[in-house]
Design an enzyme around this catalytic site. Structure first.
Site, PDB file in Angstrom:
ATOM      1  N   ALA A  69      18.387   4.316 -50.137  1.00 21.26           N
ATOM      2  CA  ALA A  69      17.047   4.423 -49.547  1.00 21.26           C
ATOM      3  C   ALA A  69      16.337   3.079 -49.545  1.00 21.26           C
ATOM      4  O   ALA A  69      15.461   2.845 -48.709  1.00 21.26           O
ATOM      5  CB  ALA A  69      16.223   5.453 -50.312  1.00 21.26           C
ATOM      6  N   SER A 108      18.120   9.523 -50.027  1.00 21.66           N
ATOM      7  CA  SER A 108      19.172   8.914 -50.829  1.00 21.66           C
ATOM      8  C   SER A 108      19.975  10.000 -51.542  1.00 21.66           C
ATOM      9  O   SER A 108      19.403  10.813 -52.278  1.00 21.66           O
ATOM     10  CB  SER A 108      18.518   7.999 -51.868  1.00 21.66           C
ATOM     11  N   HIS A 156      21.947  10.161 -54.083  1.00 23.66           N
ATOM     12  CA  HIS A 156      22.063  10.305 -55.549  1.00 23.66           C
ATOM     13  C   HIS A 156      20.858  10.979 -56.188  1.00 23.66           C
ATOM     14  O   HIS A 156      20.874  11.304 -57.371  1.00 23.66           O
ATOM     15  CB  HIS A 156      22.374   8.956 -56.223  1.00 23.66           C
ATOM     16  N   CYS A 193      10.748  -1.625 -66.981  1.00 24.04           N
ATOM     17  CA  CYS A 193      11.374  -1.985 -68.245  1.00 24.04           C
ATOM     18  C   CYS A 193      12.264  -3.217 -68.133  1.00 24.04           C
ATOM     19  O   CYS A 193      13.238  -3.349 -68.853  1.00 24.04           O
ATOM     20  CB  CYS A 193      12.227  -0.844 -68.791  1.00 24.04           C
TER      21      CYS A 193
HETATM   22  C1  PLP Z   1      10.569   7.204 -53.993  1.00 20.16           C
HETATM   23  C2  PLP Z   1      11.801   6.363 -54.013  1.00 20.16           C
HETATM   24  N1  PLP Z   1      12.094   5.618 -52.952  1.00 20.16           N
HETATM   25  C3  PLP Z   1      13.197   4.849 -52.899  1.00 20.16           C
HETATM   26  C4  PLP Z   1      14.059   4.792 -53.970  1.00 20.16           C
HETATM   27  C5  PLP Z   1      15.267   3.907 -53.870  1.00 20.16           C
HETATM   28  O1  PLP Z   1      16.405   4.684 -53.686  1.00 20.16           O
HETATM   29  P1  PLP Z   1      17.862   4.037 -53.754  1.00 20.16           P
HETATM   30  O2  PLP Z   1      18.256   4.081 -55.190  1.00 20.16           O
HETATM   31  O3  PLP Z   1      18.714   4.912 -52.912  1.00 20.16           O
HETATM   32  O4  PLP Z   1      17.753   2.657 -53.212  1.00 20.16           O
HETATM   33  C6  PLP Z   1      13.776   5.540 -55.121  1.00 20.16           C
HETATM   34  C7  PLP Z   1      14.655   5.465 -56.303  1.00 20.16           C
HETATM   35  O5  PLP Z   1      14.209   5.624 -57.413  1.00 20.16           O
HETATM   36  C8  PLP Z   1      12.618   6.350 -55.134  1.00 20.16           C
HETATM   37  O6  PLP Z   1      12.320   7.104 -56.186  1.00 20.16           O
END
Ligand code: PLP
Length: 396
Positions: free
Chosen positions: A71, A201, A203, A326
């Site tokens: 994402a 995304s 995962h 973190c």
């Molecule tokens: C709201 C949101 N957008 C985007 C991402 C990024 O996703 P990716 O790990 O697939 O790059 C995350 C991941 O924590 C997320 O929580």
């Protein structure tokens, strides 16, 4: 016992998803673009996966759903694509987003600011949600894109996407939503909401890491980020991640199938955990339950530094999060807590607990016991927290 309550960071791959993807590593490993049977034998599974993705978000045949690597890529693609198509051309100059987006939006917006783009970061209310009025005030005829997340990764709060997309369209702007934390938790319907772009995304909904997607309504032109061999209809080059695509399709179908379970059972377990947290003195939870996705709690436990809590819970096999990056040696405060105007004490004592359809009642019971014990232990050694003597007869 190991209890995983960090599902907003990533989720376990559903064994049914794993089973579907395995044959595409060592048996059907051909490149789908090759003209021989090693390539062509991957086609039925790819077709099925794409159908599952279209149907999972209710996309139409003339929309595009492009598979990306994550994402972060999808979000960057929309923002930078709009920059090339609408802003660098001189047509527009403005992007609106919120102050609580994931860094893959905010960092890309900060970068675009260095290229001369005007970016507005909308504030949020005390529940961590953008008010419609603030969007109405910020938007103008030069706004190219409004990008607002569907649900927040820290608080789980759901944003009024449909109305925001309508406001964007009224002003001639396009609307993007980062739906990473919504898919698999609540229904995501691109036609009903009218969004132009949507990121997701795998995962985060029990698929594997390294594969995501970008929905593009009516196949709106969007300058590519990755130029090369013209894969994905020329939209995004790069040899197709066949196991990843097959897995994401399956994960999407299952995410929709289990929505009812999320609404009922995950909500029930989340509420049980939240009720137990709220029994502890001086605990504050961000946002009303009914305004949140079913699986998330962002709590602040006064006197208990978030990182200390994580270390303590980790000793008992419980995984949670403070919600902060973190990355530094310093104790981080939760950025969303800061955005909602919480004081430093609340921001530094944030604890995010996020469940999934794989979370069991036994795990929640175990977590409740150990969270309560950890709070007692950590408050006993806290230099900032003292149990105020309770005087229930204060009127006397
Ligand atoms: C709201 C949101 N957008 C985007 C991402 C990024 O996703 P990716 O790990 O697939 O790059 C995350 C991941 O924590 C997320 O929580």
């Amino acid at each position: 016992m190991r209890v995983y309550l960090d599902n907003n960071a990533t989720t376990i791959v559903d064994p049914a998803v794993e089973e579907k993807m395995i044959p595409f590593f060592c048996q059907m490993y051909g490149n789908p673009n090759s003209l021989h049977q090693f390539g062509s034998e991957t086609h039925p599974a790819l077709k099925r996966a794409m159908d599952q993705l279209y149907s999972g978000i209710n996309a139409k045949d003339n929309d595009d759903v492009i598979v990306t690597s994550c994402a972060t890529e999808s979000n960057n693609w929309v923002l930078k694509g709009i920059y090339f198509d609408k802003i660098k051309t001189g047509e527009k100059d403005h992007i609106i987003t919120s102050s609580v987006e994931h860094p893959s939006i905010t960092a890309a917006c900060k970068f675009l600011e260095t290229q001369g783009v005007r970016v507005t970061y909308l504030p949020v209310n005390s529940e961590g949600v953008v008010e419609i009025e603030s969007l109405k005030e910020a938007i103008d005829d030069k706004t190219a894109l409004v990008s607002i997340m569907w649900a927040n990764n820290e608080t789980g709060m759901i944003f009024p996407i449909k109305e925001m997309a309508r406001i964007a369209h009224e002003k001639g702007a396009l609307f993007h939503s980062d739906a990473v934390q919504a898919i698999g938790k609540i229904a995501v319907d691109v036609q009903d909401t009218g969004v132009d772009f949507l990121s997701f995304s795998a995962h985060k909904f029990h698929g594997p890491k390294g594969v995501g997607g970008l929905y593009i309504k009516d196949s709106i032109p969007l300058t590519s980020l990755l130029h090369g061999g013209e894969h994905m209809g020329g939209r995004r080059s790069g040899t197709l991640n066949v196991p990843g695509i097959v897995a994401m399709g399956e994960a999407m179908e299952l995410a929709v199938k289990y929505l009812e379970y999320e609404y009922k059972e995950v909500t029930r377990l989340r509420n049980k955990l939240e009720d137990a947290l709220l029994e502890i003195e001086d605990v504050f939870v961000v946002g009303k339950r009914e305004h949140r996705v079913p699986n998330t709690i962002l709590a602040s436990i006064k006197g208990v530094e978030g990182e200390a809590m994580l270390w303590d819970l980790n000793r008992y096999g419980i995984a949670a999060s403070t919600g902060s990056a973190c990355a530094s040696e310093e104790l981080e405060s939760n950025p969303v807590m800061e955005a909602i105007g919480a004081d430093a004490d609340l921001s530094h004592t944030a604890l995010r607990l996020s469940l999934s359809r794989f979370t069991t009642e036994k795990e929640i019971d175990y977590a409740i016991i150990h969270i309560k014990e950890a709070v007692k232990r950590l408050r006993a050694i806290s230099s900032t927290y003292s149990y105020a003597p309770k005087n229930h007869k204060s009127g006397l």
